[in-house]
Scaffold this motif. Structure first.
Motif, PDB file in Angstrom:
ATOM      1  N   THR A  14       5.442  -4.889   2.084  1.00 57.59           N
ATOM      2  CA  THR A  14       4.108  -4.434   2.480  1.00 57.59           C
ATOM      3  C   THR A  14       3.142  -5.609   2.496  1.00 57.59           C
ATOM      4  O   THR A  14       3.252  -6.524   1.681  1.00 57.59           O
ATOM      5  N   ASP A  17      -3.071  -6.679   0.812  1.00 57.82           N
ATOM      6  CA  ASP A  17      -4.318  -6.088   1.300  1.00 57.82           C
ATOM      7  C   ASP A  17      -5.517  -6.781   0.669  1.00 57.82           C
ATOM      8  O   ASP A  17      -5.603  -6.932  -0.550  1.00 57.82           O
ATOM      9  N   SER A  19      -9.979  -7.628   0.834  1.00 60.29           N
ATOM     10  CA  SER A  19     -11.309  -7.292   1.339  1.00 60.29           C
ATOM     11  C   SER A  19     -11.732  -8.397   2.300  1.00 60.29           C
ATOM     12  O   SER A  19     -11.224  -9.528   2.241  1.00 60.29           O
ATOM     13  N   ILE A 199      -0.814 -10.002   5.888  1.00 57.83           N
ATOM     14  CA  ILE A 199      -2.045  -9.521   5.268  1.00 57.83           C
ATOM     15  C   ILE A 199      -2.655  -8.389   6.080  1.00 57.83           C
ATOM     16  O   ILE A 199      -2.411  -8.252   7.283  1.00 57.83           O
ATOM     17  N   THR A 200      -3.439  -7.576   5.388  1.00 53.49           N
ATOM     18  CA  THR A 200      -4.321  -6.591   6.022  1.00 53.49           C
ATOM     19  C   THR A 200      -5.672  -6.691   5.335  1.00 53.49           C
ATOM     20  O   THR A 200      -5.812  -7.321   4.282  1.00 53.49           O
ATOM     21  N   PHE A 201      -6.669  -6.049   5.925  1.00 48.02           N
ATOM     22  CA  PHE A 201      -8.018  -6.024   5.360  1.00 48.02           C
ATOM     23  C   PHE A 201      -8.451  -4.569   5.235  1.00 48.02           C
ATOM     24  O   PHE A 201      -8.551  -3.864   6.237  1.00 48.02           O
ATOM     25  N   ASN A 202      -8.640  -4.138   3.997  1.00 48.71           N
ATOM     26  CA  ASN A 202      -9.002  -2.748   3.730  1.00 48.71           C
ATOM     27  C   ASN A 202      -8.044  -1.786   4.428  1.00 48.71           C
ATOM     28  O   ASN A 202      -8.430  -0.770   4.985  1.00 48.71           O
ATOM     29  N   GLY A 203      -6.750  -2.155   4.420  1.00 44.08           N
ATOM     30  CA  GLY A 203      -5.709  -1.267   4.923  1.00 44.08           C
ATOM     31  C   GLY A 203      -5.372  -1.390   6.387  1.00 44.08           C
ATOM     32  O   GLY A 203      -4.484  -0.681   6.872  1.00 44.08           O
ATOM     33  N   SER A 204      -6.043  -2.286   7.121  1.00 43.81           N
ATOM     34  CA  SER A 204      -5.722  -2.434   8.541  1.00 43.81           C
ATOM     35  C   SER A 204      -5.846  -3.903   8.949  1.00 43.81           C
ATOM     36  O   SER A 204      -6.340  -4.731   8.189  1.00 43.81           O
ATOM     37  N   LEU A 205      -5.397  -4.193  10.155  1.00 48.36           N
ATOM     38  CA  LEU A 205      -5.434  -5.569  10.652  1.00 48.36           C
ATOM     39  C   LEU A 205      -6.162  -5.608  11.988  1.00 48.36           C
ATOM     40  O   LEU A 205      -5.686  -5.033  12.975  1.00 48.36           O
TER      41      LEU A 205
END
Length: 220
Positions: A14, A17, A19, A199-205
């Protein structure tokens, strides 16, 4: 960092994640949502790296003039030069560097001339590409935030930071054509040996061309 930690991170399925490391409006470029490797190379663990360019409230960077096509422009002309860069994770500062000059921005013909010098900068290693930067060792990865403004870094080695803490300012140091922040996740603080982590940011990319509007500085 222990070998076991690096191995654990390397095999994570996964994404890490985060901010957003800023407030306000930022334009997405070189996103791994569009292609991997996002910057066209896997060198220096950049396969999943992403760039954010600060823009105005209407989503614009510095206005393009006739001069933009023929000569470099002062970094101070761009709307986000000097904007705060914030910690995207809770962690410990494991590296800082802020002695590099902020050079002029390059668009139009100057960007072509600048691109011809990229191989030389890459040959000098990751630090030459990153310019002024901070490394944060968090729970799931080591995070690198690059191209910061000279003499703007506000944190020190060994300091614990929380999400939203100010690290420094957006600059134009290192391998950068205009002021922006480059973010990448690594499985090791030794960049020369590290592997890239998604990586993702606050659950999305976000994808290339998206304008991210980060409303708050802290979202742990």
């Amino acid at each position: 960092m222990s070998t076991s930690s690096a191995e654990r991170w390397r095999h994570m399925s996964t994404p890490v994640d985060l901010s957003y490391p800023f407030a306000g409006r930022w334009l997405v470029r070189n996103s791994p949502a569009n292609r991997i490797p996002s910057h066209g190379t896997r060198l220096f663990a950049t396969a999943y790296a992403i760039d954010f360019v600060p823009v105005t409230e209407v989503g614009r960077t510095a206005p393009i003039t006739l001069g933009s096509f023929v000569k470099p422009e002062p970094a101070e002309r761009f709307p986000g030069f000097g904007r705060p860069i914030l910690a995207p994770v809770h962690g410990v500062i494991v590296a800082t560097h802020d002695g590099e000059l902020d050079h002029h921005a390059h668009r139009g013909l100057p960007s072509i001339r600048y691109a011809l010098t990229q191989q030389r900068r890459a040959g000098a290693g990751w630090a030459a590409l990153a310019g002024n930067h901070v490394l944060i060792e968090g729970r799931d990865a080591v995070l690198a935030l690059c191209h910061l403004r000279q003499d703007s870094i506000m944190v020190r080695l060994g300091q614990e930071v929380q999400v939203g803490d100010e690290l420094g300012s957006c600059g134009n140091s290192g391998n950068s054509t205009e002021p922006h922040v480059h973010v990448q996740a690594l499985d090791n603080r030794d960049v020369d040996r590290a592997q890239a982590l998604p990586i993702t940011f606050n659950g999305s990319l976000p994808a290339n061309g998206d304008v991210v509007h980060a409303q708050t500085r802290a979202a742990e």
